[in-house]
Design a protein around this motif. Sequence first.
Motif, PDB file in Angstrom:
ATOM      1  N   GLU A   1       0.836  -1.205   0.000  1.00  0.00           N
ATOM      2  CA  GLU A   1       0.000   0.000   0.000  1.00  0.00           C
ATOM      3  C   GLU A   1       0.869   1.254   0.000  1.00  0.00           C
ATOM      4  OE1 GLU A   1      -3.754  -2.038   2.376  1.00  0.00           O
ATOM      5  OE2 GLU A   1      -2.452  -0.629   3.430  1.00  0.00           O
ATOM      6  N   ARG A   2       1.970   1.214   0.737  1.00  0.00           N
ATOM      7  CA  ARG A   2       2.886   2.371   0.739  1.00  0.00           C
ATOM      8  C   ARG A   2       3.475   2.592  -0.649  1.00  0.00           C
ATOM      9  NH1 ARG A   2       7.572   3.137   4.679  1.00  0.00           N
ATOM     10  NH2 ARG A   2       7.517   5.148   3.626  1.00  0.00           N
ATOM     11  N   LEU A   3       3.842   1.500  -1.310  1.00  0.00           N
ATOM     12  CA  LEU A   3       4.385   1.614  -2.670  1.00  0.00           C
ATOM     13  C   LEU A   3       3.339   2.172  -3.625  1.00  0.00           C
ATOM     14  CD1 LEU A   3       6.351  -1.758  -3.005  1.00  0.00           C
ATOM     15  CD2 LEU A   3       7.332   0.523  -2.794  1.00  0.00           C
ATOM     16  N   GLN A   4       2.098   1.694  -3.464  1.00  0.00           N
ATOM     17  CA  GLN A   4       1.019   2.146  -4.343  1.00  0.00           C
ATOM     18  C   GLN A   4       0.714   3.625  -4.120  1.00  0.00           C
ATOM     19  OE1 GLN A   4      -1.714  -0.884  -3.022  1.00  0.00           O
ATOM     20  NE2 GLN A   4      -1.397  -2.162  -4.824  1.00  0.00           N
ATOM     21  N   ALA A   5       0.841   4.069  -2.858  1.00  0.00           N
ATOM     22  CA  ALA A   5       0.511   5.464  -2.525  1.00  0.00           C
ATOM     23  C   ALA A   5       1.633   6.432  -2.883  1.00  0.00           C
ATOM     24  CB  ALA A   5       0.195   5.575  -1.035  1.00  0.00           C
ATOM     25  N   ALA A   6       2.849   5.915  -3.049  1.00  0.00           N
ATOM     26  CA  ALA A   6       3.995   6.789  -3.327  1.00  0.00           C
ATOM     27  C   ALA A   6       3.857   7.453  -4.693  1.00  0.00           C
ATOM     28  CB  ALA A   6       5.292   5.982  -3.269  1.00  0.00           C
TER      29      ALA A   6
ATOM     30  N   ILE B   1      12.574   3.286 -11.903  1.00  0.00           N
ATOM     31  CA  ILE B   1      11.407   3.793 -11.195  1.00  0.00           C
ATOM     32  C   ILE B   1      11.865   4.597  -9.982  1.00  0.00           C
ATOM     33  CG2 ILE B   1       9.189   3.221 -10.101  1.00  0.00           C
ATOM     34  CD1 ILE B   1       9.258   2.094 -12.884  1.00  0.00           C
ATOM     35  N   HIS B   2      11.345   5.792  -9.852  1.00  0.00           N
ATOM     36  CA  HIS B   2      11.666   6.632  -8.691  1.00  0.00           C
ATOM     37  C   HIS B   2      10.408   6.795  -7.847  1.00  0.00           C
ATOM     38  CE1 HIS B   2      12.061  10.501  -6.521  1.00  0.00           C
ATOM     39  NE2 HIS B   2      13.298  10.090  -6.348  1.00  0.00           N
ATOM     40  N   TYR B   3      10.528   6.473  -6.558  1.00  0.00           N
ATOM     41  CA  TYR B   3       9.402   6.594  -5.628  1.00  0.00           C
ATOM     42  C   TYR B   3       9.678   7.732  -4.660  1.00  0.00           C
ATOM     43  CZ  TYR B   3       8.711   1.587  -6.833  1.00  0.00           C
ATOM     44  OH  TYR B   3       8.542   0.390  -7.471  1.00  0.00           O
ATOM     45  N   LEU B   4       8.661   8.537  -4.395  1.00  0.00           N
ATOM     46  CA  LEU B   4       8.743   9.554  -3.347  1.00  0.00           C
ATOM     47  C   LEU B   4       7.613   9.266  -2.361  1.00  0.00           C
ATOM     48  CD1 LEU B   4       9.995  12.118  -2.175  1.00  0.00           C
ATOM     49  CD2 LEU B   4       8.430  13.449  -3.602  1.00  0.00           C
ATOM     50  N   PHE B   5       8.004   8.937  -1.120  1.00  0.00           N
ATOM     51  CA  PHE B   5       7.025   8.579  -0.103  1.00  0.00           C
ATOM     52  C   PHE B   5       6.556   9.815   0.665  1.00  0.00           C
ATOM     53  CE2 PHE B   5       9.605   4.782  -0.814  1.00  0.00           C
ATOM     54  CZ  PHE B   5       8.619   3.825  -1.030  1.00  0.00           C
ATOM     55  N   GLU B   6       5.425   9.655   1.354  1.00  0.00           N
ATOM     56  CA  GLU B   6       4.837  10.772   2.099  1.00  0.00           C
ATOM     57  C   GLU B   6       5.793  11.338   3.151  1.00  0.00           C
ATOM     58  OE1 GLU B   6       1.164   9.435   3.736  1.00  0.00           O
ATOM     59  OE2 GLU B   6       0.108   9.490   1.820  1.00  0.00           O
ATOM     60  N   ASP B   7       6.626  10.461   3.721  1.00  0.00           N
ATOM     61  CA  ASP B   7       7.553  10.928   4.768  1.00  0.00           C
ATOM     62  C   ASP B   7       8.820  11.570   4.204  1.00  0.00           C
ATOM     63  OD1 ASP B   7       8.863   8.734   3.782  1.00  0.00           O
ATOM     64  OD2 ASP B   7       8.821   7.568   5.641  1.00  0.00           O
ATOM     65  N   GLY B   8       8.873  11.737   2.872  1.00  0.00           N
ATOM     66  CA  GLY B   8      10.024  12.386   2.245  1.00  0.00           C
ATOM     67  C   GLY B   8      11.128  11.442   1.816  1.00  0.00           C
TER      68      GLY B   8
ATOM     69  N   LYS C   1       2.731  -5.237 -12.316  1.00  0.00           N
ATOM     70  CA  LYS C   1       1.579  -4.883 -13.158  1.00  0.00           C
ATOM     71  C   LYS C   1       1.296  -3.395 -13.068  1.00  0.00           C
ATOM     72  CE  LYS C   1      -0.763  -9.366 -12.863  1.00  0.00           C
ATOM     73  NZ  LYS C   1      -1.811 -10.131 -12.164  1.00  0.00           N
ATOM     74  N   GLU C   2       1.417  -2.854 -11.855  1.00  0.00           N
ATOM     75  CA  GLU C   2       1.156  -1.423 -11.676  1.00  0.00           C
ATOM     76  C   GLU C   2       2.250  -0.564 -12.296  1.00  0.00           C
ATOM     77  OE1 GLU C   2      -0.197  -0.061  -7.967  1.00  0.00           O
ATOM     78  OE2 GLU C   2      -1.321  -1.894  -7.516  1.00  0.00           O
ATOM     79  N   LEU C   3       3.509  -1.012 -12.135  1.00  0.00           N
ATOM     80  CA  LEU C   3       4.629  -0.226 -12.679  1.00  0.00           C
ATOM     81  C   LEU C   3       4.555  -0.135 -14.196  1.00  0.00           C
ATOM     82  CD1 LEU C   3       7.653  -1.409 -10.481  1.00  0.00           C
ATOM     83  CD2 LEU C   3       6.244   0.640 -10.211  1.00  0.00           C
ATOM     84  N   LYS C   4       4.033  -1.197 -14.821  1.00  0.00           N
ATOM     85  CA  LYS C   4       3.930  -1.191 -16.293  1.00  0.00           C
ATOM     86  C   LYS C   4       2.903  -0.176 -16.785  1.00  0.00           C
ATOM     87  CE  LYS C   4       5.734  -5.788 -17.067  1.00  0.00           C
ATOM     88  NZ  LYS C   4       5.456  -7.206 -16.992  1.00  0.00           N
ATOM     89  N   LYS C   5       2.011   0.247 -15.896  1.00  0.00           N
ATOM     90  CA  LYS C   5       0.995   1.232 -16.284  1.00  0.00           C
ATOM     91  C   LYS C   5       1.558   2.648 -16.287  1.00  0.00           C
ATOM     92  CE  LYS C   5      -2.705  -1.499 -14.150  1.00  0.00           C
ATOM     93  NZ  LYS C   5      -3.589  -1.558 -12.962  1.00  0.00           N
ATOM     94  N   ILE C   6       2.700   2.842 -15.620  1.00  0.00           N
ATOM     95  CA  ILE C   6       3.288   4.186 -15.559  1.00  0.00           C
ATOM     96  C   ILE C   6       3.906   4.499 -16.913  1.00  0.00           C
ATOM     97  CG2 ILE C   6       4.974   5.687 -14.422  1.00  0.00           C
ATOM     98  CD1 ILE C   6       4.916   3.778 -12.046  1.00  0.00           C
TER      99      ILE C   6
END
Length: 203
Positions: free
Chosen positions: A8-13, A26-33, A185-190
Amino acid sequence: MAVPSWLERLQAASKTALMQDGKRKIHYLFEDGKEMAEEYDVKTGQLVSRKWREKNTLGGSGKWQVEVGEPTSLLLGALESDLIKESSSNPVFVRKDTLSSFQWRIRNLPYPKEVYSVSVEEEQRCCVIRTTNKKYYKKFSIPDLDRYQLPLDPAALSFTHANNTLIITYQKPKEILAAEEQLQKELKKIKAANNGDGDCKTQ
């Protein structure tokens, strides 16, 4: 249920993607910075590298910490430590995963296979490498299992030795395989920018 929490954290990032040199970055930016950067081989879907960066105490970006893949250039490390460089014959500990397992390679370990023992310390949530000749000792954790709050399974751990390299393999549990499949599957949608058209912030 604990297993989806990291997913869920990955999906929300906030995520950006870049295609470059046969790799999907792939670059992820999380809510906590916190930031996480991953690279996948486009053909195989295999994770090539993963690194993390946190804000420092002044609010600026800290240094990237490598979790999977080759460590940041040894030359840079040498320059930062006033050219005191580790011997090239010292053991080098690198994590290189496969699609079905977590894998670590420790180069420059010339001793025969029977010298090594690799075990799981379940209470400390880590693996330990020991040698009967007392020449090498290392404890290391498996952050993926911690993030998914899964126990360490001694039966999943194995090792082999070839070409002065100790290779340690830990079979990925089914929960992580399922989560990784869903994430892919989600990353391929980006929509990924192509070579230089976008900034993946992995530099």
